[in-house]
Design a protein around this motif. Structure first.
Motif, mmCIF file in Angstrom:
data_model
loop_
_atom_site.group_PDB
_atom_site.id
_atom_site.type_symbol
_atom_site.label_atom_id
_atom_site.label_comp_id
_atom_site.label_asym_id
_atom_site.label_seq_id
_atom_site.Cartn_x
_atom_site.Cartn_y
_atom_site.Cartn_z
ATOM 1 N N CYS A 48 0.827 -1.207 0.000
ATOM 2 C CA CYS A 48 0.000 0.000 0.000
ATOM 3 C C CYS A 48 0.863 1.260 0.000
ATOM 4 C CB CYS A 48 -0.903 0.030 1.228
ATOM 5 S SG CYS A 48 -1.844 -1.482 1.446
ATOM 6 N N ILE A 59 -9.434 -0.531 5.470
ATOM 7 C CA ILE A 59 -9.119 -1.751 4.730
ATOM 8 C C ILE A 59 -10.430 -2.419 4.355
ATOM 9 C CG2 ILE A 59 -7.955 -3.991 4.779
ATOM 10 C CD1 ILE A 59 -6.161 -2.913 6.975
ATOM 11 N N CYS A 93 -6.973 -10.698 9.486
ATOM 12 C CA CYS A 93 -6.150 -9.647 8.882
ATOM 13 C C CYS A 93 -5.479 -8.837 9.977
ATOM 14 C CB CYS A 93 -6.992 -8.728 7.996
ATOM 15 S SG CYS A 93 -7.759 -9.564 6.580
ATOM 16 N N PRO A 95 -4.510 -5.297 10.916
ATOM 17 C CA PRO A 95 -4.713 -3.898 10.528
ATOM 18 C C PRO A 95 -3.489 -3.024 10.762
ATOM 19 C CG PRO A 95 -5.810 -4.346 12.605
ATOM 20 C CD PRO A 95 -5.269 -5.649 12.120
ATOM 21 N N LEU A 97 -0.125 -1.890 9.759
ATOM 22 C CA LEU A 97 0.719 -1.955 8.572
ATOM 23 C C LEU A 97 2.163 -2.227 8.965
ATOM 24 C CD1 LEU A 97 -0.764 1.039 6.581
ATOM 25 C CD2 LEU A 97 -1.302 -1.375 6.360
ATOM 26 N N VAL A 102 -0.175 -4.978 4.031
ATOM 27 C CA VAL A 102 -1.329 -5.491 4.749
ATOM 28 C C VAL A 102 -1.420 -6.981 4.444
ATOM 29 C CG1 VAL A 102 -3.830 -5.422 5.009
ATOM 30 C CG2 VAL A 102 -2.567 -3.302 4.676
ATOM 31 N N CYS A 104 -3.462 -10.737 5.156
ATOM 32 C CA CYS A 104 -4.639 -11.449 5.632
ATOM 33 C C CYS A 104 -4.381 -12.950 5.491
ATOM 34 C CB CYS A 104 -5.893 -11.071 4.843
ATOM 35 S SG CYS A 104 -6.534 -9.416 5.196
ATOM 36 N N TRP A 119 -8.773 -5.417 -3.113
ATOM 37 C CA TRP A 119 -8.530 -4.640 -1.904
ATOM 38 C C TRP A 119 -8.792 -3.160 -2.193
ATOM 39 C CZ3 TRP A 119 -5.956 -6.777 2.522
ATOM 40 C CH2 TRP A 119 -5.380 -8.045 2.356
ATOM 41 N N VAL A 121 -7.481 -0.059 0.074
ATOM 42 C CA VAL A 121 -6.780 0.386 1.275
ATOM 43 C C VAL A 121 -6.600 1.884 1.171
ATOM 44 C CG1 VAL A 121 -4.703 0.170 2.675
ATOM 45 C CG2 VAL A 121 -5.618 -1.824 1.474
#
Length: 202
Positions: A48, A59, A93, A95, A97, A102, A104, A119, A121
């Motif tokens: 990201c 997210i 996931c 959250p 960073l 990110v 999951c 995604w 983000v």
């Protein structure tokens, strides 16, 4: 309704950047592909363009067909992530960073999990959309791959049955031979008796 609010805020910011003071939604045209076996685990990762100084993070992991959010996290409106019922207990996931990533973890994969995902983000002033495809390979169970092997007791019983059948066949064969030999021995005697009877009559 509460699920739609964060997504709408991201889309509005992407379509109307001037109004929100953020650039348009960056779309990554390269589609990531993940392949894994049924009942295994897979880690979905997205890079990201994150503003590390931002205190807001959104997210939204969505499945494309049918389009619905399967994981939704918004640090402003929804501090506790929402997970779709189909993935509840299997999708986790982070959250937080880590190095702009990110992650999951989707565990206990099912064939129904296969498909296209995307995604979204977003942080304050920056947003990104990434597409991915998940391929789930079916795994045959051990009973389907290999026929069941007989146990030791079953094998012994099978050998005994085959041996007994062989003995019966041999006995029948020898009995027929003995009967035939006895029959051939009686024929000359019967002929001699028949001749004696005929001579006595004459």
């Amino acid at each position: 309704m509460w699920r739609i609010v964060p997504l709408l805020s991201v889309l509005i910011g992407a379509l109307c950047p001037a109004a929100q003071g953020r650039p348009p939604l960056d779309v990554n045209d390269t589609q990531q592909q993940y392949q894994a076996d049924e009942h295994s685990n897979v880690t979905l990762t997205v890079l990201c363009p994150v503003n590390s100084s931002s205190d807001w993070l959104n997210i939204d992991l969505m499945i494309v067909e049918p389009l619905r959010s399967i994981y939704l996290y918004d640090s402003r409106f929804q501090p506790d992530p929402h997970t779709d019922d189909q993935f509840k207990g299997r999708l986790q996931c982070d959250p937080q960073l880590r190095n702009g990533m990110v992650e999951c973890l989707l565990s206990d994969l099912r064939l129904s999990d296969a498909g296209r995902y995307q995604w979204i983000v977003a942080t304050k002033g920056r947003s990104n959309l990434t597409k991915l495809e998940l391929v789930v390979r079916a795994v045959m169970s051990q009973t389907q791959e290999e026929p069941s092997k007989p146990t030791e007791r079953e094998r012994i019983g099978l050998y005994m049955a085959v041996g007994l059948l062989a003995v019966i066949i041999v006995c029948l064969y020898l009995g027929n031979i003995i009967t035939f030999c006895n029959f051939t021995r009686l024929i000359p005697v019967e002929i001699s008796c028949l001749r004696d009877n005929l001579s006595q009559k004459n």
